[in-house]
Design a protein around this motif. Structure first.
Motif, PDB file in Angstrom:
ATOM      1  N   ALA A   1       0.836  -1.205   0.000  1.00 15.75           N
ATOM      2  CA  ALA A   1       0.000   0.000   0.000  1.00 15.75           C
ATOM      3  C   ALA A   1       0.869   1.253   0.000  1.00 15.75           C
ATOM      4  CB  ALA A   1      -0.927  -0.013   1.215  1.00 15.75           C
ATOM      5  N   GLU A   2       1.947   1.239   0.782  1.00 14.93           N
ATOM      6  CA  GLU A   2       2.840   2.390   0.860  1.00 14.93           C
ATOM      7  C   GLU A   2       3.474   2.684  -0.501  1.00 14.93           C
ATOM      8  OE1 GLU A   2       6.827   3.744   3.360  1.00 14.93           O
ATOM      9  OE2 GLU A   2       5.831   1.867   3.847  1.00 14.93           O
ATOM     10  N   ARG A   3       3.872   1.657  -1.207  1.00  8.20           N
ATOM     11  CA  ARG A   3       4.544   1.850  -2.504  1.00  8.20           C
ATOM     12  C   ARG A   3       3.569   2.258  -3.604  1.00  8.20           C
ATOM     13  NH1 ARG A   3       8.412  -2.354  -5.862  1.00  8.20           N
ATOM     14  NH2 ARG A   3       8.251  -1.247  -7.836  1.00  8.20           N
ATOM     15  N   LEU A   4       2.375   1.677  -3.616  1.00  3.12           N
ATOM     16  CA  LEU A   4       1.484   1.829  -4.764  1.00  3.12           C
ATOM     17  C   LEU A   4       0.383   2.868  -4.607  1.00  3.12           C
ATOM     18  CD1 LEU A   4       1.011  -1.966  -5.605  1.00  3.12           C
ATOM     19  CD2 LEU A   4       2.547  -0.324  -6.733  1.00  3.12           C
ATOM     20  N   CYS A   5       0.051   3.239  -3.378  1.00  2.33           N
ATOM     21  CA  CYS A   5      -1.158   4.042  -3.164  1.00  2.33           C
ATOM     22  C   CYS A   5      -0.860   5.489  -2.792  1.00  2.33           C
ATOM     23  CB  CYS A   5      -2.006   3.410  -2.058  1.00  2.33           C
ATOM     24  SG  CYS A   5      -2.485   1.705  -2.438  1.00  2.33           S
ATOM     25  N   ASP A   6      -1.663   6.395  -3.336  1.00  2.00           N
ATOM     26  CA  ASP A   6      -1.601   7.804  -2.963  1.00  2.00           C
ATOM     27  C   ASP A   6      -2.425   8.065  -1.706  1.00  2.00           C
ATOM     28  OD1 ASP A   6      -0.146   8.415  -5.297  1.00  2.00           O
ATOM     29  OD2 ASP A   6      -1.997   8.602  -6.446  1.00  2.00           O
ATOM     30  N   ARG A   7      -3.404   7.206  -1.472  1.00  5.73           N
ATOM     31  CA  ARG A   7      -4.319   7.361  -0.351  1.00  5.73           C
ATOM     32  C   ARG A   7      -4.629   5.965   0.175  1.00  5.73           C
ATOM     33  NH1 ARG A   7      -7.056  11.657   0.740  1.00  5.73           N
ATOM     34  NH2 ARG A   7      -8.674  11.487   2.270  1.00  5.73           N
ATOM     35  N   ILE A   8      -4.742   5.848   1.503  1.00  3.60           N
ATOM     36  CA  ILE A   8      -5.043   4.554   2.118  1.00  3.60           C
ATOM     37  C   ILE A   8      -6.283   4.687   2.991  1.00  3.60           C
ATOM     38  CG2 ILE A   8      -4.251   2.787   3.743  1.00  3.60           C
ATOM     39  CD1 ILE A   8      -1.397   3.394   2.891  1.00  3.60           C
ATOM     40  N   ALA A   9      -7.197   3.743   2.818  1.00  2.00           N
ATOM     41  CA  ALA A   9      -8.353   3.633   3.704  1.00  2.00           C
ATOM     42  C   ALA A   9      -8.207   2.320   4.467  1.00  2.00           C
ATOM     43  CB  ALA A   9      -9.657   3.647   2.914  1.00  2.00           C
ATOM     44  N   ILE A  10      -8.491   2.353   5.754  1.00  2.00           N
ATOM     45  CA  ILE A  10      -8.450   1.140   6.574  1.00  2.00           C
ATOM     46  C   ILE A  10      -9.877   0.839   7.006  1.00  2.00           C
ATOM     47  CG2 ILE A  10      -7.605   0.102   8.713  1.00  2.00           C
ATOM     48  CD1 ILE A  10      -5.121   1.885   8.441  1.00  2.00           C
ATOM     49  N   ILE A  11     -10.276  -0.400   6.771  1.00  2.00           N
ATOM     50  CA  ILE A  11     -11.623  -0.836   7.106  1.00  2.00           C
ATOM     51  C   ILE A  11     -11.522  -1.898   8.185  1.00  2.00           C
ATOM     52  CG2 ILE A  11     -13.732  -1.914   6.228  1.00  2.00           C
ATOM     53  CD1 ILE A  11     -12.923  -0.792   3.436  1.00  2.00           C
ATOM     54  N   ASP A  12     -12.263  -1.717   9.271  1.00  2.00           N
ATOM     55  CA  ASP A  12     -12.287  -2.670  10.373  1.00  2.00           C
ATOM     56  C   ASP A  12     -13.732  -3.067  10.627  1.00  2.00           C
ATOM     57  OD1 ASP A  12     -11.529  -4.244  12.561  1.00  2.00           O
ATOM     58  OD2 ASP A  12     -11.614  -2.549  13.948  1.00  2.00           O
ATOM     59  N   GLN A  13     -14.039  -4.329  10.464  1.00  2.00           N
ATOM     60  CA  GLN A  13     -15.380  -4.863  10.652  1.00  2.00           C
ATOM     61  C   GLN A  13     -16.422  -4.059   9.876  1.00  2.00           C
ATOM     62  OE1 GLN A  13     -16.302  -5.723  14.753  1.00  2.00           O
ATOM     63  NE2 GLN A  13     -14.272  -6.565  15.131  1.00  2.00           N
ATOM     64  N   GLY A  14     -16.098  -3.758   8.626  1.00  2.00           N
ATOM     65  CA  GLY A  14     -17.036  -3.076   7.743  1.00  2.00           C
ATOM     66  C   GLY A  14     -17.108  -1.565   7.904  1.00  2.00           C
ATOM     67  N   GLN A  15     -16.341  -0.994   8.821  1.00  2.00           N
ATOM     68  CA  GLN A  15     -16.350   0.445   9.068  1.00  2.00           C
ATOM     69  C   GLN A  15     -15.027   1.064   8.632  1.00  2.00           C
ATOM     70  OE1 GLN A  15     -19.118   2.117  10.394  1.00  2.00           O
ATOM     71  NE2 GLN A  15     -20.044   0.110  10.079  1.00  2.00           N
ATOM     72  N   VAL A  16     -15.087   2.171   7.915  1.00  2.00           N
ATOM     73  CA  VAL A  16     -13.874   2.889   7.542  1.00  2.00           C
ATOM     74  C   VAL A  16     -13.371   3.615   8.788  1.00  2.00           C
ATOM     75  CG1 VAL A  16     -12.886   4.703   6.092  1.00  2.00           C
ATOM     76  CG2 VAL A  16     -14.616   3.162   5.150  1.00  2.00           C
ATOM     77  N   VAL A  17     -12.179   3.242   9.259  1.00  2.00           N
ATOM     78  CA  VAL A  17     -11.621   3.841  10.475  1.00  2.00           C
ATOM     79  C   VAL A  17     -10.524   4.850  10.154  1.00  2.00           C
ATOM     80  CG1 VAL A  17     -12.257   1.917  11.977  1.00  2.00           C
ATOM     81  CG2 VAL A  17     -10.029   1.907  10.834  1.00  2.00           C
ATOM     82  N   ALA A  18     -10.052   4.845   8.921  1.00  2.00           N
ATOM     83  CA  ALA A  18      -9.068   5.837   8.473  1.00  2.00           C
ATOM     84  C   ALA A  18      -9.181   5.938   6.960  1.00  2.00           C
ATOM     85  CB  ALA A  18      -7.655   5.430   8.870  1.00  2.00           C
TER      86      ALA A  18
END
Length: 133
Positions: free
Chosen positions: A48-65
């Motif tokens: 993700a660090e190498r390929l992405c301009d933006r990162i979303a983290i999903i935990d149990q179906g909820q976007v937490v970042a």
């Protein structure tokens, strides 16, 4: 696939060897450079660090970042260690001045540090060097 405007990839490198992973990364980067919007799911932070301009983290179906990659990585790098000391701290010892510290109730001390610059052993060594256990 013929020049899609958006490409969705679900863990494209899961279970592949290192050489193939590198080739896939290069291909994804070429598509990205060509203007293709890529939505990528991965469990690999390095990917993700190498390929992405933006990162979303999903935990149990909820976007937490959901932040630009560098912003999120800076947050991940920050650590806090809370210690219960053997006695109250009178003042901040010189050995701890390189860290962000604050005393909490009683004998507790909070130490914030950057994991890319220090490890937990350095923090604990500074506390011991200040005469606390």
């Amino acid at each position: 696939v013929h020049s899609p405007p958006i490409l969705v990839l679900d863990e494209p490198t899961a279970g592949v060897d290192i050489e193939l992973r590198q080739q896939l990364w290069e291909h994804i980067e070429a598509l990205k450079s060509g203007g293709v919007t890529i939505m990528l799911t991965t469990h690999y932070l390095e990917e993700a660090e190498r390929l992405c301009d933006r990162i979303a983290i999903i935990d149990q179906g909820q976007v937490v970042a959901n932040e630009p990659t560098q912003t999120l990585l800076q947050r991940i790098d920050e650590r806090e260690l809370v210690l219960r000391l053997d006695r109250p701290m009178g003042g901040m010892p010189e050995a701890l001045r390189g860290f962000q510290t604050r005393t909490l109730d009683g004998n507790a001390l909070s130490v914030r540090y950057s994991a890319s610059l220090h490890d937990v052993d350095e923090v604990l060594g500074a506390v011991r060097g200040a005469g606390y256990s």
